[in-house]
Design an enzyme around this catalytic site. Structure first.
Site, PDB file in Angstrom:
ATOM      1  CE  LYS A  23      -4.089  -2.111   2.083  1.00 41.46           C
ATOM      2  NZ  LYS A  23      -5.016  -2.039   3.340  1.00 41.46           N
ATOM      3  NE  ARG A  28       9.854   5.548  -3.941  1.00 39.97           N
ATOM      4  CZ  ARG A  28      10.149   5.185  -5.317  1.00 39.97           C
ATOM      5  NH1 ARG A  28       9.478   4.014  -5.644  1.00 39.97           N
ATOM      6  NH2 ARG A  28      12.014   5.704  -5.614  1.00 39.97           N
ATOM      7  CE  LYS A  48      10.002  -6.290  19.306  1.00 43.68           C
ATOM      8  NZ  LYS A  48      11.086  -5.316  19.334  1.00 43.68           N
ATOM      9  CB  SER A  52      13.600  -9.267  18.866  1.00 40.74           C
ATOM     10  OG  SER A  52      13.103  -7.686  19.320  1.00 40.74           O
ATOM     11  NE  ARG A  59      14.328  -3.896  26.704  1.00 39.30           N
ATOM     12  CZ  ARG A  59      13.024  -3.417  25.851  1.00 39.30           C
ATOM     13  NH1 ARG A  59      13.491  -1.941  26.258  1.00 39.30           N
ATOM     14  NH2 ARG A  59      13.276  -3.362  24.791  1.00 39.30           N
ATOM     15  NE  ARG A  78      13.050   1.176  10.785  1.00 37.39           N
ATOM     16  CZ  ARG A  78      13.590  -0.085  10.694  1.00 37.39           C
ATOM     17  NH1 ARG A  78      14.960  -0.240   9.999  1.00 37.39           N
ATOM     18  NH2 ARG A  78      13.606  -0.145  11.709  1.00 37.39           N
ATOM     19  CD  GLU A 114      20.053   9.733  28.696  1.00 32.51           C
ATOM     20  OE1 GLU A 114      19.246   9.606  28.838  1.00 32.51           O
ATOM     21  OE2 GLU A 114      21.413   9.481  28.491  1.00 32.51           O
ATOM     22  CD  GLU A 140       7.288   1.121  16.424  1.00 28.86           C
ATOM     23  OE1 GLU A 140       7.948   1.133  17.441  1.00 28.86           O
ATOM     24  OE2 GLU A 140       9.084   0.551  15.708  1.00 28.86           O
TER      25      GLU A 140
END
Ligand code: 0O2
Length: 273
Positions: A23, A28, A48, A52, A59, A78, A114, A140
């Site tokens: 999509k 584009r 993922k 991971s 965590r 991405r 950071e 994401e």
């Protein structure tokens, strides 16, 4: 949890990633086909890895039954842009889509991490169709420039190499590189309109040649072959001059000729009826 179970959980995420890549690439293409600048330069995605996912759950003390709700980046897409300004344009495209329901946004452009990490993150709900029915899952979407992506990719590899404990001399270098990337993005933004113009006119030429060759092909089927060969020679002569205005004029003339032949063909078909 058995291997088979992981596969059946992750398969819909794999489908979501694949669909969204198609999509976004289509967005584009649509821009380029219509002689428009595309804020999307590249698209990639991944599901993922189980390792991971497990590491993140450990965590963040996420229980197994809340994995799909709390690990928001099982599916990751991405979108890479050329310029920083394009990031907001892509985010807005996403906000306006009906197949994506935005849950949250994280602006690591105004609030640089950071580590020096910069990117724009969106978590969105997306529906996929499976044999078991419709499944709504989270995706994401990371939106960043090519320069930001270069830095993040290198830094990610170093995090992996040093197991999250990058030595200070490397961290210093990464921090300098992050500053250089900010300057690079700003520098590129200052010539954005010139670069956009250049890219749009290059794409216009590509589209023009595509349309002219389409017309010539159609004429070849409808009219005198020798005449079409002459038209093609004339096209090649004009193409070599690299003069886009002449090419545009040639296409307008060709359109009129092609239109004439199409009208003749319709008349001929009507006579036969
Ligand atoms: P991978 O390999 O991409 O899956 P988290 O940082 O994951 O504990 P949160 O709030 O879930 O916490 O995610 P956040 O901060 O929005 O970032 C999630 C993803 O953004 C990361 O996924 C990275 O892809 C990227 N990211 C965030 N911070 C950094 C950073 O400092 N450096 C780099 N290179 N990438 C970053 P994963 O799970 O870390 O990795």
């Amino acid at each position: 949890m058995e291997i088979q179970l992981w596969r059946s959980i992750l398969d819909p995420y794999d489908l979501a990633v694949k669909e969204l890549i198609v999509k976004f690439e289509h967005i584009r293409k649509e821009h380029r086909d219509n002689d428009m600048y595309s804020p999307i330069e590249q698209v990639s995605g991944r599901v993922k890895s189980v390792a991971s996912i497990l590491e993140k759950m450990q965590r963040k003390s996420i229980p197994m039954d809340q994995m799909e709700e709390l690990v928001e980046d099982i599916a990751g897409v991405r979108v890479i842009c050329q310029f920083e300004e394009d990031i907001e344009a892509v985010a807005e495209l996403i906000r306006r889509r009906h197949d994506l329901r935005v849950k949250s946004e994280k602006d690591y452009l105004s609030h640089i991490k950071e580590s020096g990490y910069r990117s724009y993150h969106m978590i969105a709900y997306y529906k996929v169709e499976t044999l078991e029915g419709t499944k709504e899952l989270q995706v994401e979407i990371q939106i960043r420039t090519m320069a930001m992506n270069f830095w993040a990719t290198v830094e990610h590899s170093l995090q992996y190499k040093y197991k999250g404990d990058i030595p200070p001399h490397v961290t210093d270098r990464l921090s300098n590189a992050a500053d250089a990337i900010i300057s690079l993005d700003h520098e590129m933004s200052s010539v954005r309109s010139e670069i956009m113009d250049a890219q749009v006119s290059s794409q216009m030429q590509v589209n023009l040649v595509r349309d002219i060759l389409g017309d010539i092909e159609q004429l070849y089927r409808l009219s005198n072959k020798r005449e079409v060969m002459k038209i093609q020679d004339e096209f090649l002569r004009i193409f070599r001059t690299k003069d886009i205005l002449k090419l545009e004029r040639f296409q307008r003339e060709l359109d009129i000729i092609a239109e004439g032949y199409r009208a003749q063909e319709i008349d001929h078909e009507t006579d036969l009826c």
